[in-house]
Design an enzyme around this catalytic site. Structure first.
Site, PDB file in Angstrom:
ATOM      1  N   CYS A 171       0.830  -1.207   0.000  1.00 15.17           N
ATOM      2  CA  CYS A 171       0.000   0.000   0.000  1.00 15.17           C
ATOM      3  C   CYS A 171       0.864   1.257   0.000  1.00 15.17           C
ATOM      4  O   CYS A 171       1.872   1.331   0.700  1.00 15.17           O
ATOM      5  CB  CYS A 171      -0.948   0.072   1.184  1.00 15.17           C
ATOM      6  SG  CYS A 171      -2.040  -1.314   1.311  1.00 15.17           S
TER       7      CYS A 171
ATOM      8  N   ARG B  22       4.094  -0.230  -4.707  1.00  9.57           N
ATOM      9  CA  ARG B  22       3.812  -0.771  -3.370  1.00  9.57           C
ATOM     10  C   ARG B  22       2.539  -1.620  -3.340  1.00  9.57           C
ATOM     11  O   ARG B  22       2.226  -2.240  -2.324  1.00  9.57           O
ATOM     12  CB  ARG B  22       3.672   0.378  -2.358  1.00  9.57           C
ATOM     13  CG  ARG B  22       4.914   1.241  -2.271  1.00  9.57           C
ATOM     14  CD  ARG B  22       4.706   2.360  -1.278  1.00  9.57           C
ATOM     15  NE  ARG B  22       4.535   1.845   0.058  1.00  9.57           N
ATOM     16  CZ  ARG B  22       5.519   1.573   0.895  1.00  9.57           C
ATOM     17  NH1 ARG B  22       6.763   1.772   0.518  1.00  9.57           N
ATOM     18  NH2 ARG B  22       5.277   1.119   2.096  1.00  9.57           N
TER      19      ARG B  22
ATOM     20  N   TRP C 138      -2.384  -2.891  -1.660  1.00  8.41           N
ATOM     21  CA  TRP C 138      -1.975  -4.294  -1.776  1.00  8.41           C
ATOM     22  C   TRP C 138      -2.831  -5.024  -0.751  1.00  8.41           C
ATOM     23  O   TRP C 138      -2.681  -4.830   0.454  1.00  8.41           O
ATOM     24  CB  TRP C 138      -0.494  -4.440  -1.464  1.00  8.41           C
ATOM     25  CG  TRP C 138       0.019  -5.832  -1.708  1.00  8.41           C
ATOM     26  CD1 TRP C 138       0.394  -6.372  -2.897  1.00  8.41           C
ATOM     27  CD2 TRP C 138       0.212  -6.860  -0.726  1.00  8.41           C
ATOM     28  NE1 TRP C 138       0.815  -7.668  -2.719  1.00  8.41           N
ATOM     29  CE2 TRP C 138       0.710  -7.995  -1.397  1.00  8.41           C
ATOM     30  CE3 TRP C 138       0.009  -6.942   0.655  1.00  8.41           C
ATOM     31  CZ2 TRP C 138       1.008  -9.186  -0.746  1.00  8.41           C
ATOM     32  CZ3 TRP C 138       0.308  -8.138   1.303  1.00  8.41           C
ATOM     33  CH2 TRP C 138       0.806  -9.239   0.600  1.00  8.41           C
TER      34      TRP C 138
ATOM     35  N   ASN D 236      -1.813   1.941   5.540  1.00  2.39           N
ATOM     36  CA  ASN D 236      -0.860   0.922   5.075  1.00  2.39           C
ATOM     37  C   ASN D 236      -0.446   0.131   6.312  1.00  2.39           C
ATOM     38  O   ASN D 236       0.102   0.721   7.252  1.00  2.39           O
ATOM     39  CB  ASN D 236       0.333   1.629   4.423  1.00  2.39           C
ATOM     40  CG  ASN D 236       1.565   0.748   4.256  1.00  2.39           C
ATOM     41  OD1 ASN D 236       2.674   1.237   4.253  1.00  2.39           O
ATOM     42  ND2 ASN D 236       1.382  -0.541   4.121  1.00  2.39           N
ATOM     43  N   GLY D 237      -0.723  -1.170   6.329  1.00  2.00           N
ATOM     44  CA  GLY D 237      -0.359  -1.979   7.496  1.00  2.00           C
ATOM     45  C   GLY D 237      -1.477  -2.948   7.825  1.00  2.00           C
ATOM     46  O   GLY D 237      -2.346  -3.213   6.996  1.00  2.00           O
TER      47      GLY D 237
ATOM     48  N   GLU E  91      18.804 -16.915  -7.293  1.00  2.00           N
ATOM     49  CA  GLU E  91      18.335 -15.586  -7.674  1.00  2.00           C
ATOM     50  C   GLU E  91      17.776 -15.600  -9.103  1.00  2.00           C
ATOM     51  O   GLU E  91      16.738 -14.989  -9.376  1.00  2.00           O
ATOM     52  CB  GLU E  91      19.484 -14.576  -7.517  1.00  2.00           C
ATOM     53  CG  GLU E  91      19.186 -13.161  -7.955  1.00  2.00           C
ATOM     54  CD  GLU E  91      18.028 -12.486  -7.214  1.00  2.00           C
ATOM     55  OE1 GLU E  91      17.502 -13.051  -6.239  1.00  2.00           O
ATOM     56  OE2 GLU E  91      17.634 -11.396  -7.655  1.00  2.00           O
TER      57      GLU E  91
ATOM     58  N   LYS F 223      13.916 -14.576 -10.017  1.00  2.00           N
ATOM     59  CA  LYS F 223      13.596 -13.519 -10.985  1.00  2.00           C
ATOM     60  C   LYS F 223      12.610 -14.044 -12.013  1.00  2.00           C
ATOM     61  O   LYS F 223      11.640 -13.379 -12.358  1.00  2.00           O
ATOM     62  CB  LYS F 223      14.841 -13.021 -11.731  1.00  2.00           C
ATOM     63  CG  LYS F 223      15.795 -12.122 -11.006  1.00  2.00           C
ATOM     64  CD  LYS F 223      15.289 -10.743 -10.690  1.00  2.00           C
ATOM     65  CE  LYS F 223      14.567 -10.730  -9.387  1.00  2.00           C
ATOM     66  NZ  LYS F 223      15.259 -10.492  -8.169  1.00  2.00           N
TER      67      LYS F 223
ATOM     68  N   GLU G  28       8.978 -14.765 -10.473  1.00  2.00           N
ATOM     69  CA  GLU G  28       8.159 -13.651 -10.000  1.00  2.00           C
ATOM     70  C   GLU G  28       7.627 -12.777 -11.126  1.00  2.00           C
ATOM     71  O   GLU G  28       6.576 -12.176 -10.984  1.00  2.00           O
ATOM     72  CB  GLU G  28       8.880 -12.804  -8.947  1.00  2.00           C
ATOM     73  CG  GLU G  28      10.057 -12.035  -9.439  1.00  2.00           C
ATOM     74  CD  GLU G  28      10.749 -11.249  -8.322  1.00  2.00           C
ATOM     75  OE1 GLU G  28      10.079 -10.785  -7.407  1.00  2.00           O
ATOM     76  OE2 GLU G  28      11.989 -11.110  -8.400  1.00  2.00           O
TER      77      GLU G  28
ATOM     78  N   HIS H  43      20.273 -35.822  -6.446  1.00  2.00           N
ATOM     79  CA  HIS H  43      19.543 -36.279  -5.247  1.00  2.00           C
ATOM     80  C   HIS H  43      18.039 -36.031  -5.366  1.00  2.00           C
ATOM     81  O   HIS H  43      17.334 -36.024  -4.370  1.00  2.00           O
ATOM     82  CB  HIS H  43      20.104 -35.588  -4.001  1.00  2.00           C
ATOM     83  CG  HIS H  43      21.549 -35.910  -3.763  1.00  2.00           C
ATOM     84  ND1 HIS H  43      21.974 -37.140  -3.333  1.00  2.00           N
ATOM     85  CD2 HIS H  43      22.670 -35.173  -3.946  1.00  2.00           C
ATOM     86  CE1 HIS H  43      23.295 -37.143  -3.233  1.00  2.00           C
ATOM     87  NE2 HIS H  43      23.736 -35.959  -3.605  1.00  2.00           N
TER      88      HIS H  43
ATOM     89  N   LYS I 158       6.418  -4.133  -3.752  1.00  2.00           N
ATOM     90  CA  LYS I 158       7.857  -3.905  -3.620  1.00  2.00           C
ATOM     91  C   LYS I 158       8.323  -3.925  -2.169  1.00  2.00           C
ATOM     92  O   LYS I 158       9.380  -4.428  -1.849  1.00  2.00           O
ATOM     93  CB  LYS I 158       8.183  -2.551  -4.259  1.00  2.00           C
ATOM     94  CG  LYS I 158       9.641  -2.180  -4.238  1.00  2.00           C
ATOM     95  CD  LYS I 158      10.365  -2.879  -5.347  1.00  2.00           C
ATOM     96  CE  LYS I 158      11.857  -2.646  -5.324  1.00  2.00           C
ATOM     97  NZ  LYS I 158      12.570  -3.722  -5.982  1.00  2.00           N
TER      98      LYS I 158
END
Ligand code: F6R
Length: 611
Positions: free
Chosen positions: A2, A27, A73, A99-100, A484, A488, A491, A507, A606
């Site tokens: 948010c 956000r 969000w 936001n929260g 990484e 990438k 996502e 394995h 983000k």
């Protein structure tokens, strides 16, 4: 998680708010809304992006010089129009953006319902504005006092802005756990989740601390804590240029940020690495040099990409400085009763400096006496301020949701720290230290060289963008790079991808390999080169498709792999700084070919300021 913007001044509030929301859209982008105050509260909100909100507003002139906006969000309640912020009180005279997460919203809601409050949404936020209303009516107090009393009753995290129709030239903001910055202009004030909506109007800002409120009223700003004690705000100058937060001719922020890496890596070294004199300056370490030298253990904590940077940090600290090092997901660390000793040094790695789990892990470690060293990008962020010492990345704002330039800057800082400590402790000989200094100094040019042939990666992407799965394999320093690369890809392109140490393949993951499985090997010429060649052969024997990132001039792997991409040669500890770049480009091109929104991938945000 948010984004919030508020304005009180003399200009038209709506354009300032809309522009600010677009800057904060990274956000969250589930819904957006605005509230404007001019005699009465006008609220417009809509599921979707800020653009959808703009379309909803259409030609309406929402004439007001006080207002606020929100980009969401979703946490509580699905993304739809009714759950979009702002939310209002029963009488419609109070509005809030948030936001929260209000953790005790359910019990508060039950009580408020018994007192006749009706709720129109499924959100925790709506409960807070009803609580403020209830307190205001019961106590016959100002909005400022009602907000303060209400915040004393809530459990959870918040950055909020509240407007009241009855107190037209007043804007109340408060924070706990979620970021909030106040911009102070001439006869005008701005409130935002970060400084990007503010930068073009003023450079003077103050960051609210936890459990502080800002009361903007009668042309003044008063900051007080929730116990009603007035605080003197620390006003600082923003060091941010407008062009840093614009796309600068690139189609996407992610691509811009990938291409910025020669500069951002150089900026991480600026003032720290003096190649000609073979010197490193790490003032954050110098402040606590004895503690670093005598550290019994380093604990590196972070989430997502920052955790991957931490894994490389582990290899670096053990390899170069011989300090036992552990890397932890911040979210696990904070809840699993870890052993933390006062001779441990905790290195918290975070681009945003606001990640809730990392912040909570720091607080836990701090309470046990550990020294906290922050490796953050966002200047003035909560983590940067909580740490005892630290090193900023100076990478500039990272706006694409997928982290790229922050990762290479984090690794650059960790490499310099490990080299510096290695030298101070005598665990690396001077000639090796000097070789690494030169190596690090050459990274920006080598990254430019890789970027200059980025079209080769586009061609490779064309052969694989329809794949459903990917495997990424690497050994040693390249194992975290494999993780990484896989993150990438998943996502931003929504292709399932997994990273593994190459030797682990046999394995289990080897069972997945068939002619439809692309396998990306990070197979540079390092100490495990021969072993990786064997792993490539194992994949080829099962008809897997191999894309290999190899060192310039490699001939052996070229004969085995379906595709190769060459990167310049560099000392092993620095290979991740180069090897990750083609993987960033691979995920970018694949996502674009699949028609995905790379800057705003679904379900993500983000800055993860909730648990
Ligand atoms: C992945 C990504 C996330 C972040 C993670 C931590 O591309 O961006 O995995 O790395 O959410 O964020 P920070 O570094 O801000 O603490």
């Amino acid at each position: 998680m948010c984004g919030i913007v508020g304005y009180l001044g003399k200009r038209q509030a709506l354009p300032i708010i809309i522009k600010g929301l677009k800057r904060l859209e990274y956000r969250g982008y589930d819904s957006a809304g605005v509230a404007l105050l001019n005699g009465s509260l006008e609220i417009v909100k809509k599921k979707g992006k800020v653009l959808d909100l703009e379309n909803e507003i259409g030609e309406r002139t929402l004439d007001a010089s006080v207002g606020m906006g929100h980009t969401r969000w979703a946490t509580h309640g699905e993304p739809n129009d009714k759950n979009a912020h702002p939310h209002t009180s029963t009488d419609g005279k109070l509005a809030i953006i948030h936001n929260g997460i209000i953790e005790n919203y359910s019990s508060l809601k039950k009580e408020l319902e018994l007192n006749g409050h009706n709720f129109l949404s499924d959100t925790d936020t709506e409960v807070l504005i009803h609580l403020i209303e209830e307190i205001k009516v019961q106590n016959k107090c100002t909005i400022e006092e009602a907000v303060r009393l209400a915040l004393n009753e809530v459990v959870g995290a918040y950055a909020i802005v509240v407007l009241s129709q009855d107190e037209e030239r007043t804007l109340i903001a408060a924070r706990k756990g979620s970021p909030l910055v106040i911009g102070i202009g001439k006869d005008e004030f701005f409130v935002a989740s970060d400084a990007t909506p503010i930068i073009e109007y003023t450079n003077d800002v103050t960051y609210l601390n936890d459990k502080e409120m800002a009361i903007i009223k009668d042309g003044n700003l008063v900051v007080k804590n929730l116990a009603n004690v007035v605080k003197t705000p620390f006003i600082q100058k923003l060091e941010l240029d407008l062009e840093d937060i614009e796309k600068g001719g690139y189609p996407h922020f992610m691509l811009k940020e990938i291409f910025e890496q020669p500069k951002s890596i150089r900026d991480a070294m600026r003032g720290r690495l003096v190649s000609r004199e073979h010197h490193l300056f790490m003032s954050g370490i110098d402040q606590y040099l004895n503690r670093f030298i005598n550290a019994e253990r380093m604990l590196l904590i972070g989430c997502g990409t920052s955790w991957h940077a931490g894994l490389i940090g582990e290899y670096l600290f053990e390899d170069l400085a011989r300090i036992p090092t552990e890397v932890e997901y911040a979210s696990e660390f904070r809840y699993r009763n870890p052993v933390i000793r006062d001779k441990d040094i905790v290195i918290a790695i975070s681009q945003s400096g606001e990640t809730a789990d990392t912040l909570a892990a720091i607080e836990l470690a701090k309470s046990k006496g550990s020294l906290i060293f922050g490796v953050c990008n966002a200047v003035g962020s909560s983590i940067a301020r909580t740490a005892d010492a630290g090193a900023y990345l100076h990478a500039g704002p990272e706006i694409g949701v997928a982290s790229t330039k922050a990762f290479t800057s984090q690794v650059t800082i960790l490499a310099m720290m490990a080299m510096y400590l290695g030298l101070k402790k005598g665990t690396i000989p001077l000639n090796k230290f000097q070789e690494l200094i030169h190596g690090l100094d050459s990274v920006p040019d080598k990254v430019s060289k890789i970027l200059a042939k980025g079209d080769e990666i586009l061609e490779i992407s064309k052969s694989f963008y329809k794949a459903s799965n990917f495997l990424y394999l690497g050994r040693g320093y390249n194992f975290p790079v494999a993780l990484e690369g896989a993150l990438k890809l998943k996502e931003i392109s929504y292709i399932h991808a997994e990273g593994y140490p190459a030797a682990e393949m046999k394995h289990g993951p080897i069972a997945l390999i068939d002619e439809d499985m692309p396998v990306v090997f990070i197979a540079t010429k390092d100490s495990s080169y021969e072993k990786v060649i064997s792993n490539i052969q194992e994949v080829k024997a099962r008809k897997g498709k191999v894309i290999a990132i190899v060192t310039e001039g490699d001939t052996e792997i070229k004969q085995m792999a379906d595709f190769t991409f060459e990167i310049p040669s560099i000392a092993d500890p620095l290979v991740p700084l180069l090897a990750v770049v083609p993987l960033q480009l691979l995920s970018y091109h694949i996502a674009i070919l699949r028609g995905c929104n790379v800057d705003q991938p679904r379900n993500l945000a983000k800055s993860v300021t909730v648990e």
